[in-house]
Design an enzyme around this catalytic site. Structure first.
Site, mmCIF file in Angstrom:
data_model
loop_
_atom_site.group_PDB
_atom_site.id
_atom_site.type_symbol
_atom_site.label_atom_id
_atom_site.label_comp_id
_atom_site.label_asym_id
_atom_site.label_seq_id
_atom_site.Cartn_x
_atom_site.Cartn_y
_atom_site.Cartn_z
ATOM 1 N N HIS A 82 3.774 127.861 55.803
ATOM 2 C CA HIS A 82 2.541 127.111 56.037
ATOM 3 C C HIS A 82 1.353 127.973 55.633
ATOM 4 C CE1 HIS A 82 -0.250 124.310 57.835
ATOM 5 N NE2 HIS A 82 -0.724 125.251 58.646
ATOM 6 N N ARG A 142 -11.960 148.473 60.515
ATOM 7 C CA ARG A 142 -13.307 148.430 59.947
ATOM 8 C C ARG A 142 -13.456 149.322 58.732
ATOM 9 N NH1 ARG A 142 -17.693 148.660 64.720
ATOM 10 N NH2 ARG A 142 -18.980 148.043 62.930
ATOM 11 N N LYS A 187 -8.300 126.978 56.925
ATOM 12 C CA LYS A 187 -7.713 127.439 55.654
ATOM 13 C C LYS A 187 -8.092 126.528 54.497
ATOM 14 C CE LYS A 187 -3.488 127.190 57.146
ATOM 15 N NZ LYS A 187 -3.794 126.688 58.516
ATOM 16 N N ASP A 220 -1.417 123.650 52.381
ATOM 17 C CA ASP A 220 -0.559 123.278 53.496
ATOM 18 C C ASP A 220 0.841 123.888 53.412
ATOM 19 O OD1 ASP A 220 -0.154 121.967 55.980
ATOM 20 O OD2 ASP A 220 1.071 120.484 54.954
#
Length: 309
Positions: free
Chosen positions: A139, A244, A160, A178
């Protein structure tokens, strides 16, 4: 049934079928390798790879042309009676009447191409390697961003498809929305594509299904793409620490192959399309030998050394 239907091979590689009475839809190719039956045409059938596509090139053809019929027929019978999937003649060669007659008798399709033997061998091996590669469906959304295949994953409704749509508006290309079919074509390469049914479509909650190719043009879609980078979208968690600097790469695994993976926390106001673009370009830079995080780290280290002096 496993394998690739021979009818599909004929269509994709533009082969001429010289035995049209044989039903090629019932024959399947199960191995990506091919065989040139040089030794077999001399009568040596030990260790014969009968499950492979058999290719007769100019060398094999000229050898058979000079072979007497009394010697040729037993070889044809043993060759075609070995349950081979098909025989392909290349380089403008063609089978003789005995080959065609026995091929129909043993129900072995005889095919023909005008390509040179080496060119055709390279093409059929490449194509079969992709078609017969191990495959899974996951998916997600796959897009081509600056030539990098970016697989966007995350829970349903996290954004998404919306991120993919914005990327398409910015000039990038959709591969699949999808459901993404992933094939492992080598130890280094994963290829993603859309299922035939959903190809070029995107589902947007509240709007429905849109046809990207019709809406944005043919340049906005792509059928297949290597998977170079995975981006996982997740809800922002205040208690979780996120990377980060990016000094250490994180990976996810599909079919035994590792792919660089970034986890992106989602908060209102974040422009996902620009973040995905930046991630793709940064990944491309790393592949070309430049790492911004390491460059910053080196600058800090040099600054500390100068201060000590």
């Amino acid at each position: 049934m496993n394998g690739v239907q021979l009818t599909k091979v004929i269509e994709k590689l533009n082969l001429q079928n010289l035995t049209p009475d044989i039903d090629t839809s019932q024959i399947r190719i199960k191995l990506p390798d091919i065989n040139r039956p040089a030794l077999q045409l001399t009568g040596y059938f030990d260790h014969f790879d009968s499950e492979r596509v058999q290719i007769i090139g100019y060398v094999e053809y000229t050898y058979l042309e000079h072979l007497e019929k009394e010697k040729k027929l037993p070889v044809y019978e043993q060759f075609l009676g070995s349950k081979i999937p098909c025989v392909v003649y290349t380089t403008k060669t063609h089978p003789d009447e005995d080959m065609l007659r026995l091929a129909n008798q043993y129900q072995v399709p005889i095919l023909r191409t005008t390509r040179t033997t080496s060119s055709f061998m390279a093409e059929i091996i490449r194509w079969l390697n992709v078609e017969l590669a191990p495959c899974i469906s996951i998916h997600g959304v796959l897009v081509d961003v600056y030539g990098e295949g970016v697989l966007i994953m995350g829970e349903s409704g996290i954004g998404k498809s919306e991120a993919a749509l914005e990327l398409i508006r910015r000039g990038h290309r959709l591969v699949s929305d999808d459901v993404v079919e992933i094939r492992r074509v080598s130890d280094e390469t994963l290829i993603g594509q859309a299922p035939d049914i959903t190809r070029h479509f995107i589902e947007l909650r509240g709007i429905g299904i849109i046809d990207v190719k019709t809406l944005f043009g043919i340049e906005s879609v792509k059928n297949t793409q290597s998977i170079d980078l995975v981006i996982k979208l997740e809800e922002w968690n205040r208690d979780k620490e996120y990377d980060r600097l990016g000094l250490e790469e994180e990976y996810t695994e599909f079919l035994g192959n590792k792919v660089v993976c970034h986890s992106l926390p989602i908060r209102p106001g974040r422009n996902l399309a620009i973040i995905v673009e930046s991630a793709a370009v940064n990944h491309r830079q790393k592949k070309m030998g430049y790492n911004a995080a390491k460059e910053l780290y080196n600058r800090v280290q040099n600054s500390l050394l100068r201060n000590k002096e």
